[in-house]
Motif scaffolding. Sequence first.
Motif, PDB file in Angstrom:
ATOM      1  N   ALA A  41       0.829  -1.207   0.000  1.00 37.54           N
ATOM      2  CA  ALA A  41       0.000   0.000   0.000  1.00 37.54           C
ATOM      3  C   ALA A  41       0.864   1.258   0.000  1.00 37.54           C
ATOM      4  O   ALA A  41       0.576   2.219  -0.726  1.00 37.54           O
ATOM      5  CB  ALA A  41      -0.928  -0.011   1.205  1.00 37.54           C
ATOM      6  N   ASP A  45       1.282   4.228  -2.964  1.00 39.06           N
ATOM      7  CA  ASP A  45       1.255   5.673  -2.729  1.00 39.06           C
ATOM      8  C   ASP A  45       2.500   6.338  -3.317  1.00 39.06           C
ATOM      9  O   ASP A  45       2.411   7.389  -3.948  1.00 39.06           O
ATOM     10  CB  ASP A  45       1.152   5.945  -1.229  1.00 39.06           C
ATOM     11  CG  ASP A  45       0.751   7.371  -0.927  1.00 39.06           C
ATOM     12  OD1 ASP A  45      -0.011   7.955  -1.719  1.00 39.06           O
ATOM     13  OD2 ASP A  45       1.196   7.896   0.115  1.00 39.06           O
ATOM     14  N   ILE A  77      -6.351  10.678  -4.924  1.00 45.65           N
ATOM     15  CA  ILE A  77      -6.417   9.224  -4.705  1.00 45.65           C
ATOM     16  C   ILE A  77      -5.349   8.790  -3.706  1.00 45.65           C
ATOM     17  O   ILE A  77      -5.617   8.002  -2.797  1.00 45.65           O
ATOM     18  CB  ILE A  77      -6.270   8.466  -6.037  1.00 45.65           C
ATOM     19  CG1 ILE A  77      -7.524   8.661  -6.882  1.00 45.65           C
ATOM     20  CG2 ILE A  77      -6.021   6.979  -5.799  1.00 45.65           C
ATOM     21  CD1 ILE A  77      -7.396   8.129  -8.288  1.00 45.65           C
ATOM     22  N   GLY A  81      -6.259   7.306  -0.057  1.00 43.19           N
ATOM     23  CA  GLY A  81      -5.730   5.972   0.225  1.00 43.19           C
ATOM     24  C   GLY A  81      -4.855   5.951   1.466  1.00 43.19           C
ATOM     25  O   GLY A  81      -4.948   5.043   2.289  1.00 43.19           O
ATOM     26  N   SER A  82      -4.004   6.966   1.618  1.00 37.61           N
ATOM     27  CA  SER A  82      -3.127   7.031   2.795  1.00 37.61           C
ATOM     28  C   SER A  82      -3.917   7.225   4.078  1.00 37.61           C
ATOM     29  O   SER A  82      -3.633   6.591   5.097  1.00 37.61           O
ATOM     30  CB  SER A  82      -2.121   8.162   2.639  1.00 37.61           C
ATOM     31  OG  SER A  82      -1.261   7.909   1.569  1.00 37.61           O
ATOM     32  N   THR A  84      -7.059   6.412   4.593  1.00 31.09           N
ATOM     33  CA  THR A  84      -7.807   5.181   4.848  1.00 31.09           C
ATOM     34  C   THR A  84      -6.903   4.110   5.430  1.00 31.09           C
ATOM     35  O   THR A  84      -7.271   3.422   6.388  1.00 31.09           O
ATOM     36  CB  THR A  84      -8.461   4.679   3.548  1.00 31.09           C
ATOM     37  OG1 THR A  84      -9.292   5.719   3.027  1.00 31.09           O
ATOM     38  CG2 THR A  84      -9.278   3.434   3.796  1.00 31.09           C
TER      39      THR A  84
END
Length: 168
Positions: A41, A45, A77, A81-82, A84
């Motif tokens: 993940a 990023d 995005i 994403g980070s 979350t």
Amino acid sequence: MMIAEWGLLNWAAAICLVFLTIGLIGAVYRIVRGPSILDRAIATDVLLITLSSGLVVAMVLLDTTDYIIFVVVASVIGFVGSVTLARYTVDAVPEVKRHMEDAEHTDHEHQAGRSSVTGRNAEETLGETGAVAGMTGSVDAPDSPEGTLHGADHRGAERAQREENDRG
């Protein structure tokens, strides 16, 4: 345009693109190899940031802002994403930590769970002496007048309280 005719901006852009390419390769490697989902993940990023930075360098070289929407979308995005991922990781840590403490505590009970006097389980001895169930430590012999618990580990009592709260 020949390389000899490049100005300072073109040299700076070329150097930036070389380093961004190295970062891109590293991010792709980490996405493929892992080892954990968290590594993948974070690498995703980094990949988004690297691609956005490459687009910015391309916009500078081409003297255009045509790709700015792609940079903004990739940034949003990456940010969402980070956040979350951070939220998921923070929520998961106390639960994992609690399970690890319970497992560690159980290991300590199994290692030190025998009374040196009677050879019985320490919890059985605690039950006879009237001490708080779930606490570990050295116990006086069941026939001793004190029947006390020495060197008690209070995490056992906390664990028993948590288990009781979970049931009720």
